[in-house]
Design a protein around this motif. Structure first.
Motif, PDB file in Angstrom:
ATOM      1  N   LYS A 378       0.837  -1.213   0.000  1.00 20.01           N
ATOM      2  CA  LYS A 378       0.000   0.000   0.000  1.00 20.01           C
ATOM      3  C   LYS A 378       0.867   1.257   0.000  1.00 20.01           C
ATOM      4  O   LYS A 378       0.502   2.272  -0.613  1.00 20.01           O
ATOM      5  CB  LYS A 378      -0.911  -0.004   1.238  1.00 20.01           C
ATOM      6  N   CYS A 379       2.018   1.210   0.656  1.00 17.37           N
ATOM      7  CA  CYS A 379       2.905   2.372   0.740  1.00 17.37           C
ATOM      8  C   CYS A 379       3.952   2.391  -0.377  1.00 17.37           C
ATOM      9  O   CYS A 379       4.763   3.321  -0.446  1.00 17.37           O
ATOM     10  CB  CYS A 379       3.609   2.401   2.100  1.00 17.37           C
ATOM     11  N   GLY A 380       3.966   1.360  -1.229  1.00 18.52           N
ATOM     12  CA  GLY A 380       4.925   1.303  -2.320  1.00 18.52           C
ATOM     13  C   GLY A 380       6.358   1.103  -1.864  1.00 18.52           C
ATOM     14  O   GLY A 380       7.295   1.598  -2.501  1.00 18.52           O
ATOM     15  N   VAL A 381       6.532   0.361  -0.775  1.00 13.91           N
ATOM     16  CA  VAL A 381       7.870   0.148  -0.197  1.00 13.91           C
ATOM     17  C   VAL A 381       8.361  -1.262  -0.516  1.00 13.91           C
ATOM     18  O   VAL A 381       7.716  -2.245  -0.147  1.00 13.91           O
ATOM     19  CB  VAL A 381       7.840   0.357   1.337  1.00 13.91           C
ATOM     20  N   PRO A 382       9.514  -1.405  -1.190  1.00 17.31           N
ATOM     21  CA  PRO A 382      10.055  -2.744  -1.488  1.00 17.31           C
ATOM     22  C   PRO A 382      10.640  -3.394  -0.233  1.00 17.31           C
ATOM     23  O   PRO A 382      10.962  -2.711   0.741  1.00 17.31           O
ATOM     24  CB  PRO A 382      11.146  -2.454  -2.524  1.00 17.31           C
ATOM     25  N   LEU A 383      10.788  -4.705  -0.298  1.00 17.53           N
ATOM     26  CA  LEU A 383      11.104  -5.489   0.900  1.00 17.53           C
ATOM     27  C   LEU A 383      12.420  -6.259   0.786  1.00 17.53           C
ATOM     28  O   LEU A 383      12.799  -6.702  -0.296  1.00 17.53           O
ATOM     29  CB  LEU A 383       9.971  -6.491   1.156  1.00 17.53           C
ATOM     30  N   ILE A 384      13.083  -6.417   1.932  1.00 13.23           N
ATOM     31  CA  ILE A 384      14.151  -7.406   2.086  1.00 13.23           C
ATOM     32  C   ILE A 384      13.603  -8.456   3.044  1.00 13.23           C
ATOM     33  O   ILE A 384      13.182  -8.138   4.158  1.00 13.23           O
ATOM     34  CB  ILE A 384      15.442  -6.794   2.677  1.00 13.23           C
ATOM     35  N   CYS A 385      13.598  -9.703   2.613  1.00 13.83           N
ATOM     36  CA  CYS A 385      12.868 -10.744   3.333  1.00 13.83           C
ATOM     37  C   CYS A 385      13.779 -11.643   4.166  1.00 13.83           C
ATOM     38  O   CYS A 385      14.764 -12.191   3.653  1.00 13.83           O
ATOM     39  CB  CYS A 385      12.097 -11.611   2.339  1.00 13.83           C
ATOM     40  N   TYR A 386      13.395 -11.801   5.438  1.00 14.54           N
ATOM     41  CA  TYR A 386      14.096 -12.731   6.317  1.00 14.54           C
ATOM     42  C   TYR A 386      13.055 -13.447   7.181  1.00 14.54           C
ATOM     43  O   TYR A 386      12.822 -13.115   8.335  1.00 14.54           O
ATOM     44  CB  TYR A 386      15.116 -11.998   7.190  1.00 14.54           C
ATOM     45  N   PRO A 387      12.373 -14.458   6.591  1.00 17.89           N
ATOM     46  CA  PRO A 387      11.314 -15.155   7.331  1.00 17.89           C
ATOM     47  C   PRO A 387      11.870 -15.944   8.507  1.00 17.89           C
ATOM     48  O   PRO A 387      12.997 -16.446   8.448  1.00 17.89           O
ATOM     49  CB  PRO A 387      10.706 -16.082   6.278  1.00 17.89           C
ATOM     50  N   LEU A 388      11.059 -16.062   9.550  1.00 20.72           N
ATOM     51  CA  LEU A 388      11.512 -16.719  10.778  1.00 20.72           C
ATOM     52  C   LEU A 388      10.691 -17.948  11.135  1.00 20.72           C
ATOM     53  O   LEU A 388      11.242 -18.939  11.587  1.00 20.72           O
ATOM     54  CB  LEU A 388      11.462 -15.710  11.942  1.00 20.72           C
ATOM     55  N   LEU A 389       9.359 -17.893  10.963  1.00 21.82           N
ATOM     56  CA  LEU A 389       8.530 -19.038  11.347  1.00 21.82           C
ATOM     57  C   LEU A 389       7.146 -18.931  10.724  1.00 21.82           C
ATOM     58  O   LEU A 389       6.838 -17.975  10.025  1.00 21.82           O
ATOM     59  CB  LEU A 389       8.422 -19.158  12.871  1.00 21.82           C
ATOM     60  N   THR A 390       6.338 -19.921  10.977  1.00 25.39           N
ATOM     61  CA  THR A 390       4.946 -20.079  10.540  1.00 25.39           C
ATOM     62  C   THR A 390       4.767 -19.763   9.048  1.00 25.39           C
ATOM     63  O   THR A 390       5.466 -20.320   8.217  1.00 25.39           O
ATOM     64  CB  THR A 390       3.966 -19.254  11.417  1.00 25.39           C
ATOM     65  N   ASP A 391       3.838 -18.842   8.723  1.00 26.56           N
ATOM     66  CA  ASP A 391       3.500 -18.560   7.325  1.00 26.56           C
ATOM     67  C   ASP A 391       4.554 -17.731   6.602  1.00 26.56           C
ATOM     68  O   ASP A 391       4.466 -17.538   5.389  1.00 26.56           O
ATOM     69  CB  ASP A 391       2.159 -17.819   7.268  1.00 26.56           C
ATOM     70  N   GLN A 392       5.551 -17.242   7.331  1.00 28.30           N
ATOM     71  CA  GLN A 392       6.477 -16.270   6.759  1.00 28.30           C
ATOM     72  C   GLN A 392       7.314 -16.838   5.610  1.00 28.30           C
ATOM     73  O   GLN A 392       7.663 -16.106   4.675  1.00 28.30           O
ATOM     74  CB  GLN A 392       7.366 -15.701   7.863  1.00 28.30           C
ATOM     75  N   PHE A 393       7.613 -18.120   5.634  1.00 33.20           N
ATOM     76  CA  PHE A 393       8.377 -18.739   4.543  1.00 33.20           C
ATOM     77  C   PHE A 393       7.553 -18.761   3.256  1.00 33.20           C
ATOM     78  O   PHE A 393       8.067 -18.530   2.160  1.00 33.20           O
ATOM     79  CB  PHE A 393       8.802 -20.160   4.927  1.00 33.20           C
ATOM     80  N   THR A 394       6.267 -19.034   3.397  1.00 32.82           N
ATOM     81  CA  THR A 394       5.363 -19.042   2.237  1.00 32.82           C
ATOM     82  C   THR A 394       5.119 -17.619   1.741  1.00 32.82           C
ATOM     83  O   THR A 394       5.081 -17.366   0.529  1.00 32.82           O
ATOM     84  CB  THR A 394       4.037 -19.720   2.612  1.00 32.82           C
ATOM     85  N   ASN A 395       4.974 -16.685   2.670  1.00 34.67           N
ATOM     86  CA  ASN A 395       4.797 -15.277   2.292  1.00 34.67           C
ATOM     87  C   ASN A 395       6.013 -14.762   1.520  1.00 34.67           C
ATOM     88  O   ASN A 395       5.879 -13.969   0.582  1.00 34.67           O
ATOM     89  CB  ASN A 395       4.582 -14.415   3.540  1.00 34.67           C
ATOM     90  N   ARG A 396       7.188 -15.206   1.920  1.00 30.45           N
ATOM     91  CA  ARG A 396       8.419 -14.819   1.212  1.00 30.45           C
ATOM     92  C   ARG A 396       8.356 -15.230  -0.245  1.00 30.45           C
ATOM     93  O   ARG A 396       8.751 -14.481  -1.139  1.00 30.45           O
ATOM     94  CB  ARG A 396       9.648 -15.458   1.888  1.00 30.45           C
ATOM     95  N   LYS A 397       7.847 -16.442  -0.492  1.00 30.11           N
ATOM     96  CA  LYS A 397       7.709 -16.905  -1.880  1.00 30.11           C
ATOM     97  C   LYS A 397       6.816 -15.955  -2.674  1.00 30.11           C
ATOM     98  O   LYS A 397       7.138 -15.600  -3.817  1.00 30.11           O
ATOM     99  CB  LYS A 397       7.116 -18.314  -1.913  1.00 30.11           C
ATOM    100  N   LEU A 398       5.708 -15.547  -2.095  1.00 28.41           N
ATOM    101  CA  LEU A 398       4.810 -14.623  -2.783  1.00 28.41           C
ATOM    102  C   LEU A 398       5.513 -13.306  -3.095  1.00 28.41           C
ATOM    103  O   LEU A 398       5.398 -12.770  -4.193  1.00 28.41           O
ATOM    104  CB  LEU A 398       3.566 -14.366  -1.917  1.00 28.41           C
ATOM    105  N   VAL A 399       6.275 -12.788  -2.127  1.00 28.38           N
ATOM    106  CA  VAL A 399       6.934 -11.484  -2.282  1.00 28.38           C
ATOM    107  C   VAL A 399       8.042 -11.540  -3.320  1.00 28.38           C
ATOM    108  O   VAL A 399       8.100 -10.723  -4.245  1.00 28.38           O
ATOM    109  CB  VAL A 399       7.497 -11.000  -0.931  1.00 28.38           C
ATOM    110  N   VAL A 400       8.956 -12.508  -3.185  1.00 32.71           N
ATOM    111  CA  VAL A 400      10.178 -12.531  -3.999  1.00 32.71           C
ATOM    112  C   VAL A 400       9.970 -13.265  -5.317  1.00 32.71           C
ATOM    113  O   VAL A 400      10.322 -12.755  -6.388  1.00 32.71           O
ATOM    114  CB  VAL A 400      11.345 -13.170  -3.212  1.00 32.71           C
ATOM    115  N   ASP A 401       9.384 -14.449  -5.269  1.00 33.32           N
ATOM    116  CA  ASP A 401       9.297 -15.295  -6.463  1.00 33.32           C
ATOM    117  C   ASP A 401       8.089 -14.972  -7.344  1.00 33.32           C
ATOM    118  O   ASP A 401       8.196 -14.992  -8.573  1.00 33.32           O
ATOM    119  CB  ASP A 401       9.237 -16.769  -6.058  1.00 33.32           C
TER     120      ASP A 401
END
Length: 488
Positions: A378-401
């Motif tokens: 929503k704010c147009g801010v790009p991300l650097i991803c470092y998932p730690l647990l639960t859904d975050q690994f799957t969310n990383r796939k959505l963001v990066v891949d």
């Protein structure tokens, strides 16, 4: 007897974690703005933490301001089976055993009392990860609505756990490591992109695993499932889910006005970073936060701290006092805070939307919590991803891949090192190098804003849910009326 043409009156139960409470509060405001009556139920512990974070010595009603705007929301609490002073983070497994086995009795008593006091209550909106909704809804003749606060991809992976198990990708002594291409609506996903609980090999009977098993058996009895996601971002996945059950993507569920007029549901006191940010050039600041729940090792904290130093980039770093653990609060490298004066700001918590919507912020180093991802888009801010647990690994796939709106802090199999941290930070904050990622964030942001518009898919889906829900309420009341007349 309840009236046939009743408006929806929902009891709402968020999960007792910050990342779940926030979208539930936002949904309550959206529903009330659309004619719903809401009885919002936090656990006593969460309610106490929110009140304390807002500087109140006595418990406060977080919806008092909403009622001044004529929104019909009342605030009640329920005991989760533990005393207020019990450290739920430090005693994680014990707490979730209580959520699994004890909490439903307290919920049953509360809902029974609420329905007796107000027979117009006709539906239940409950976090998907609770194990008791169908039992409570059936007992009190309430429409059973499940609210999933994470993306549809995560939902469908849990929904199809048995497929993963049967194919040897989960709960096997040696989980397969090849591509997974048999989940309906998911072209492919690597095992390393499954949620942390679905990556487990042998320890698959933890309290959280048992909660997931029971809650996703329970979800198949829900009348409706609403999800805090955007249909255009997960079209195929959502279409596949809809073949099984009524599923409505109504996200992102943001507060009214996004950065103004929202209700504070933070569990920690929030620092105001605005004045500090106002002194920094546009796009020059990296915001760093690993969310409200996950813990990080002291070694990782040290590498990130030194990576920030090496990068020479301006930054705000949210470091909860319990980020390592509740009983270890001295975790930064010696002399770090003196080394960053002028270009670095460390806070224990802040109002994240205010920070990432500020023009000085040019990137977000994140744990990949779903709320953080949606807010960043929503704010147009790009991300650097470092998932730690639960859904975050799957969310990383959505963001990066998939969406390509961020980069990885390190490769999945790599050890995190300060030199790599510095390199990724400098790459993202340097606008010329990260131009492709920034352009893609703009495109995805447009998709999000289109979905939220008056004629957008999220609004269309929300209106359809509202219409279908009212029909189901009328149906439930008619069935109850026939049963009542049969008795008399």
């Amino acid at each position: 007897m309840r009236e046939i043409n009743q408006k929806p009156h929902a009891i709402m139960f968020p999960y007792p974690l910050q990342g779940h409470v926030i979208p539930f509060v936002n949904l309550a405001l959206k529903l009330a703005s659309n004619g719903f009556s809401i009885t919002f139920v936090n656990t006593e512990s969460i309610h106490h933490q929110i009140s304390k974070a807002r500087g109140h010595t006595i418990d406060q009603d977080i919806f008092s301001e909403a009622r001044k705007s004529r929104l019909d929301i009342r605030n009640v609490t329920v005991n989760d089976g533990f005393p207020i002073g019990f450290d739920r983070s430090l005693n994680h497994d014990q707490f979730f055993e209580g959520i699994l086995h004890v909490f439903s009795a307290h919920v049953d008593e509360l809902v029974g009392n609420l329905v007796r006091e107000n027979p117009k209550i006709n539906c239940l909106i409950v976090d998907t990860f609770y194990v008791w909704p169908s039992m409570i809804a059936e007992k009190y003749n309430l429409v059973n609505i499940s609210f999933f606060t994470e993306p549809a991809l995560v939902f469908t992976l849990y929904y199809h756990m048995e497929l993963l198990r049967n194919n040897g990708h989960f709960a096997s002594s040696e989980n397969r490591t090849d591509e997974i291409n048999y989940i309906p609506g998911v072209k492919y996903i690597m095992p390393t992109d499954l949620t942390s609980y679905l990556q487990a090999k042998d320890n698959i009977s933890t309290p959280v695993h048992r909660i997931i098993y029971k809650s996703f058996a329970n979800i198949k009895k829900a009348d409706f499932i609403i999800c805090n996601t955007i249909q255009n971002l997960e079209t195929e996945t959502i279409s596949a889910i809809q073949k099984n059950q009524p599923f409505y993507s109504i996200g992102p569920v943001f507060p009214p006005g996004f950065t103004t007029g929202s209700i504070s549901s933070s569990l920690w006191a929030e620092s105001d970073c605005t004045q500090w940010l106002n002194k920094k050039p546009n796009g020059s600041v990296l915001y760093v936060s690993f969310g409200s729940y996950a813990h990080i090792s002291k070694d990782v904290i040290e590498e990130i701290a030194n990576g920030l130093l090496l990068s020479e980039v301006n930054f705000i770093w949210v470091l909860r006092p319990d980020i390592v653990s509740s009983d270890e609060t001295d975790f930064l490298p010696v002399g770090f805070e003196n080394s960053i004066k002028g270009r670095g700001l460390i806070v224990s918590w802040c109002r994240q939307i205010d920070v990432i919507s500020h023009p000085a912020v040019g990137g977000f180093l994140t744990h990949c919590g779903w709320n953080s991802i949606l807010e960043s888009i929503k704010c147009g801010v790009p991300l650097i991803c470092y998932p730690l647990l639960t859904d975050q690994f799957t969310n990383r796939k959505l963001v990066v891949d998939d969406l390509k709106i961020g980069i990885n802090l390190c490769d999945k199999k790599s050890i995190l090192l300060r030199e790599g941290v510095s390199e990724k930070i400098k790459y993202l904050i340097n606008g010329e190098k990260s131009e492709d990622v920034r352009e893609q964030v703009k495109k995805v942001r447009k998709m999000l804003e289109d979905a939220m518009g008056t004629n957008g898919l999220s609004e269309i889906n929300f209106n359809q849910f509202n219409k279908d829900l009212k029909a189901k309420i009328a149906e439930n009341i008619e069935v109850a009326r026939k049963i009542y007349n049969g008795w008399h």
